[in-house]
Design a protein around this motif. Structure first.
Motif, PDB file in Angstrom:
ATOM      1  N   GLY A  44      75.191  -7.397  25.368  1.00  0.00           N
ATOM      2  CA  GLY A  44      74.755  -7.451  26.760  1.00  0.00           C
ATOM      3  C   GLY A  44      74.266  -8.805  27.246  1.00  0.00           C
ATOM      4  N   PHE A  45      74.628  -9.883  26.556  1.00  0.00           N
ATOM      5  CA  PHE A  45      74.182 -11.216  26.949  1.00  0.00           C
ATOM      6  C   PHE A  45      75.366 -12.116  27.257  1.00  0.00           C
ATOM      7  CE2 PHE A  45      70.818  -9.599  24.212  1.00  0.00           C
ATOM      8  CZ  PHE A  45      69.711  -9.765  25.037  1.00  0.00           C
ATOM      9  N   ARG A  46      75.133 -13.060  28.138  1.00  0.00           N
ATOM     10  CA  ARG A  46      76.155 -14.067  28.440  1.00  0.00           C
ATOM     11  C   ARG A  46      75.816 -15.296  27.602  1.00  0.00           C
ATOM     12  NH1 ARG A  46      77.350 -17.970  32.983  1.00  0.00           N
ATOM     13  NH2 ARG A  46      79.600 -18.211  32.780  1.00  0.00           N
ATOM     14  N   TYR A  47      76.713 -15.655  26.722  1.00  0.00           N
ATOM     15  CA  TYR A  47      76.527 -16.805  25.847  1.00  0.00           C
ATOM     16  C   TYR A  47      77.560 -17.851  26.225  1.00  0.00           C
ATOM     17  CZ  TYR A  47      76.646 -19.664  21.620  1.00  0.00           C
ATOM     18  OH  TYR A  47      76.626 -20.713  20.730  1.00  0.00           O
ATOM     19  N   GLU A  48      77.112 -19.045  26.547  1.00  0.00           N
ATOM     20  CA  GLU A  48      78.016 -20.141  26.872  1.00  0.00           C
ATOM     21  C   GLU A  48      78.109 -21.066  25.669  1.00  0.00           C
ATOM     22  OE1 GLU A  48      77.195 -22.115  30.590  1.00  0.00           O
ATOM     23  OE2 GLU A  48      76.414 -20.246  31.428  1.00  0.00           O
ATOM     24  N   ALA A  49      79.272 -21.064  25.064  1.00  0.00           N
ATOM     25  CA  ALA A  49      79.484 -21.922  23.901  1.00  0.00           C
ATOM     26  C   ALA A  49      79.568 -23.373  24.353  1.00  0.00           C
ATOM     27  CB  ALA A  49      80.777 -21.524  23.194  1.00  0.00           C
ATOM     28  N   GLY A  60      67.306 -14.533  22.095  1.00  0.00           N
ATOM     29  CA  GLY A  60      67.121 -15.230  20.825  1.00  0.00           C
ATOM     30  C   GLY A  60      67.282 -14.309  19.638  1.00  0.00           C
ATOM     31  N   ARG A  61      66.781 -13.100  19.769  1.00  0.00           N
ATOM     32  CA  ARG A  61      66.901 -12.123  18.679  1.00  0.00           C
ATOM     33  C   ARG A  61      68.369 -11.735  18.457  1.00  0.00           C
ATOM     34  NH1 ARG A  61      62.751  -9.722  15.398  1.00  0.00           N
ATOM     35  NH2 ARG A  61      63.614  -7.805  14.589  1.00  0.00           N
ATOM     36  N   ALA A  62      69.114 -11.571  19.546  1.00  0.00           N
ATOM     37  CA  ALA A  62      70.537 -11.237  19.419  1.00  0.00           C
ATOM     38  C   ALA A  62      71.310 -12.392  18.781  1.00  0.00           C
ATOM     39  CB  ALA A  62      71.119 -10.896  20.789  1.00  0.00           C
ATOM     40  N   LEU A  63      70.990 -13.602  19.177  1.00  0.00           N
ATOM     41  CA  LEU A  63      71.715 -14.760  18.664  1.00  0.00           C
ATOM     42  C   LEU A  63      71.291 -15.117  17.236  1.00  0.00           C
ATOM     43  CD1 LEU A  63      73.769 -16.986  19.334  1.00  0.00           C
ATOM     44  CD2 LEU A  63      71.883 -18.326  20.293  1.00  0.00           C
ATOM     45  N   TYR A  64      69.980 -15.175  16.994  1.00  0.00           N
ATOM     46  CA  TYR A  64      69.462 -15.640  15.701  1.00  0.00           C
ATOM     47  C   TYR A  64      69.025 -14.534  14.757  1.00  0.00           C
ATOM     48  CZ  TYR A  64      69.379 -20.022  18.257  1.00  0.00           C
ATOM     49  OH  TYR A  64      69.727 -21.111  18.993  1.00  0.00           O
ATOM     50  N   GLY A  65      68.912 -13.310  15.252  1.00  0.00           N
ATOM     51  CA  GLY A  65      68.547 -12.197  14.392  1.00  0.00           C
ATOM     52  C   GLY A  65      67.059 -12.125  14.099  1.00  0.00           C
ATOM     53  N   ASP A  66      66.745 -11.343  13.101  1.00  0.00           N
ATOM     54  CA  ASP A  66      65.367 -11.110  12.672  1.00  0.00           C
ATOM     55  C   ASP A  66      64.807 -12.401  12.064  1.00  0.00           C
ATOM     56  OD1 ASP A  66      62.994 -10.377  11.424  1.00  0.00           O
ATOM     57  OD2 ASP A  66      63.857  -8.627  10.420  1.00  0.00           O
ATOM     58  N   PRO A  67      63.739 -12.951  12.643  1.00  0.00           N
ATOM     59  CA  PRO A  67      63.203 -14.211  12.132  1.00  0.00           C
ATOM     60  C   PRO A  67      62.672 -14.105  10.699  1.00  0.00           C
ATOM     61  CG  PRO A  67      61.817 -13.363  13.924  1.00  0.00           C
ATOM     62  CD  PRO A  67      62.996 -12.457  13.801  1.00  0.00           C
ATOM     63  N   GLN A  68      62.427 -12.892  10.228  1.00  0.00           N
ATOM     64  CA  GLN A  68      61.937 -12.707   8.861  1.00  0.00           C
ATOM     65  C   GLN A  68      63.075 -12.702   7.837  1.00  0.00           C
ATOM     66  OE1 GLN A  68      58.607 -12.699   8.324  1.00  0.00           O
ATOM     67  NE2 GLN A  68      58.564 -13.087  10.526  1.00  0.00           N
ATOM     68  N   ARG A  69      64.311 -12.555   8.298  1.00  0.00           N
ATOM     69  CA  ARG A  69      65.471 -12.483   7.384  1.00  0.00           C
ATOM     70  C   ARG A  69      66.279 -13.767   7.502  1.00  0.00           C
ATOM     71  NH1 ARG A  69      68.713  -7.365   8.075  1.00  0.00           N
ATOM     72  NH2 ARG A  69      69.634  -8.153   6.161  1.00  0.00           N
ATOM     73  N   LYS A  70      66.224 -14.575   6.466  1.00  0.00           N
ATOM     74  CA  LYS A  70      66.895 -15.877   6.457  1.00  0.00           C
ATOM     75  C   LYS A  70      67.632 -16.057   5.136  1.00  0.00           C
ATOM     76  CE  LYS A  70      64.371 -18.124   9.886  1.00  0.00           C
ATOM     77  NZ  LYS A  70      65.115 -18.348  11.058  1.00  0.00           N
ATOM     78  N   ILE A  71      68.629 -16.922   5.165  1.00  0.00           N
ATOM     79  CA  ILE A  71      69.220 -17.413   3.924  1.00  0.00           C
ATOM     80  C   ILE A  71      68.730 -18.845   3.765  1.00  0.00           C
ATOM     81  CG2 ILE A  71      71.261 -15.934   3.996  1.00  0.00           C
ATOM     82  CD1 ILE A  71      72.853 -18.440   4.910  1.00  0.00           C
ATOM     83  N   HIS A 125      81.701 -13.195  21.688  1.00  0.00           N
ATOM     84  CA  HIS A 125      82.071 -11.781  21.700  1.00  0.00           C
ATOM     85  C   HIS A 125      80.890 -10.910  21.259  1.00  0.00           C
ATOM     86  CE1 HIS A 125      84.594  -8.237  21.410  1.00  0.00           C
ATOM     87  NE2 HIS A 125      84.095  -8.028  20.196  1.00  0.00           N
ATOM     88  N   CYS A 126      80.222 -11.300  20.203  1.00  0.00           N
ATOM     89  CA  CYS A 126      79.071 -10.550  19.691  1.00  0.00           C
ATOM     90  C   CYS A 126      77.964 -10.487  20.740  1.00  0.00           C
ATOM     91  CB  CYS A 126      78.562 -11.220  18.409  1.00  0.00           C
ATOM     92  SG  CYS A 126      77.056 -10.506  17.717  1.00  0.00           S
ATOM     93  N   MET A 127      77.670 -11.613  21.361  1.00  0.00           N
ATOM     94  CA  MET A 127      76.607 -11.638  22.372  1.00  0.00           C
ATOM     95  C   MET A 127      76.987 -10.776  23.576  1.00  0.00           C
ATOM     96  SD  MET A 127      74.033 -13.347  21.224  1.00  0.00           S
ATOM     97  CE  MET A 127      73.061 -13.902  22.629  1.00  0.00           C
ATOM     98  N   THR A 128      78.253 -10.787  23.970  1.00  0.00           N
ATOM     99  CA  THR A 128      78.717  -9.950  25.078  1.00  0.00           C
ATOM    100  C   THR A 128      78.536  -8.484  24.738  1.00  0.00           C
ATOM    101  OG1 THR A 128      80.298 -11.646  25.757  1.00  0.00           O
ATOM    102  CG2 THR A 128      80.697  -9.410  26.555  1.00  0.00           C
ATOM    103  N   GLU A 129      78.882  -8.115  23.496  1.00  0.00           N
ATOM    104  CA  GLU A 129      78.702  -6.726  23.066  1.00  0.00           C
ATOM    105  C   GLU A 129      77.238  -6.307  23.109  1.00  0.00           C
ATOM    106  OE1 GLU A 129      80.477  -6.448  19.182  1.00  0.00           O
ATOM    107  OE2 GLU A 129      82.346  -5.673  20.033  1.00  0.00           O
TER     108      GLU A 129
END
Length: 180
Positions: free
Chosen positions: A17-22, A68-79, A11-15
């Motif tokens: 603008g990306f097609r994500y296949e789980a 990748g940015r939409a799915l994984y976010g900012d590469p500098q911000r991690k937990i 749902h997030c990826m669709t919002e």
């Protein structure tokens, strides 16, 4: 939990603008996967699907930077979380992180990662301790002797034997029909 996470990510990826296949739901082991006792921890290779075939995760197709940015976010911000031996980092932003927060609450992803690493460390420590246990070493020696008598002299211990098995090798959790 897996299905809910995948739906949230999709749902997030669709919002965005990306097609994500789980991955297929059956690609992730469930509590009732297989008909026999389930393997766990270091013993788990690929659990069988309902037909007894080992399940592998689908290969990820290469995607663009924006995906990748939409799915994984900012590469500098991690937990991150750490146990005695390893440190693991995960995305703190992006659709994966958003799904984790929605399912686990604001601090849930970090707590879940910390718990996962504690369990991993507990398993490592238990295996080290177990290897020093006289009764366990005796049981392994008896197992090795039994395997030799059964015609499998190369089998040193159950853990190494399980790790060396090919996915199509018959086992109680992966029965193969007899040739006709």
């Amino acid at each position: 939990m897996h299905e809910a996470r995948q739906r949230l990510i999709t749902h997030c990826m669709t919002e965005r603008g990306f097609r994500y296949e789980a991955p297929p739901v059956d690609a992730t082991p469930s509590a009732d996967a297989g008909s026999g006792p389930a393997q766990f921890g270091i013993e788990a290779l690929n659990l069988p699907d309902s037909a007894g075939r080992p399940v592998t995760q689908p290969a990820e197709r290469p995607r663009g930077k924006a995906f990748g940015r939409a799915l994984y976010g900012d590469p500098q911000r991690k937990i991150s979380a750490r146990n005695k031996e390893i440190t693991v980092s995960r995305p703190a932003t992006g659709c994966l992180a958003d799904a984790e927060r929605r399912l686990l609450g604001a601090g849930g992803p970090r707590r879940a990662l910390t718990l996962q690493l504690r369990l991993d460390q507990g398993e490592r420590d238990a295996l080290r301790t177990l290897g020093k246990d006289r009764a366990f070493r005796g049981a392994t020696a008896r197992w090795r002797s039994c395997m030799r008598q059964a015609g499998f002299p190369a089998a040193k211990d159950p853990q190494r034997l399980a790790a060396a098995l090919r996915p199509d090798t018959p086992s109680p959790n992966n029965p193969q029909p007899a040739p006709t």
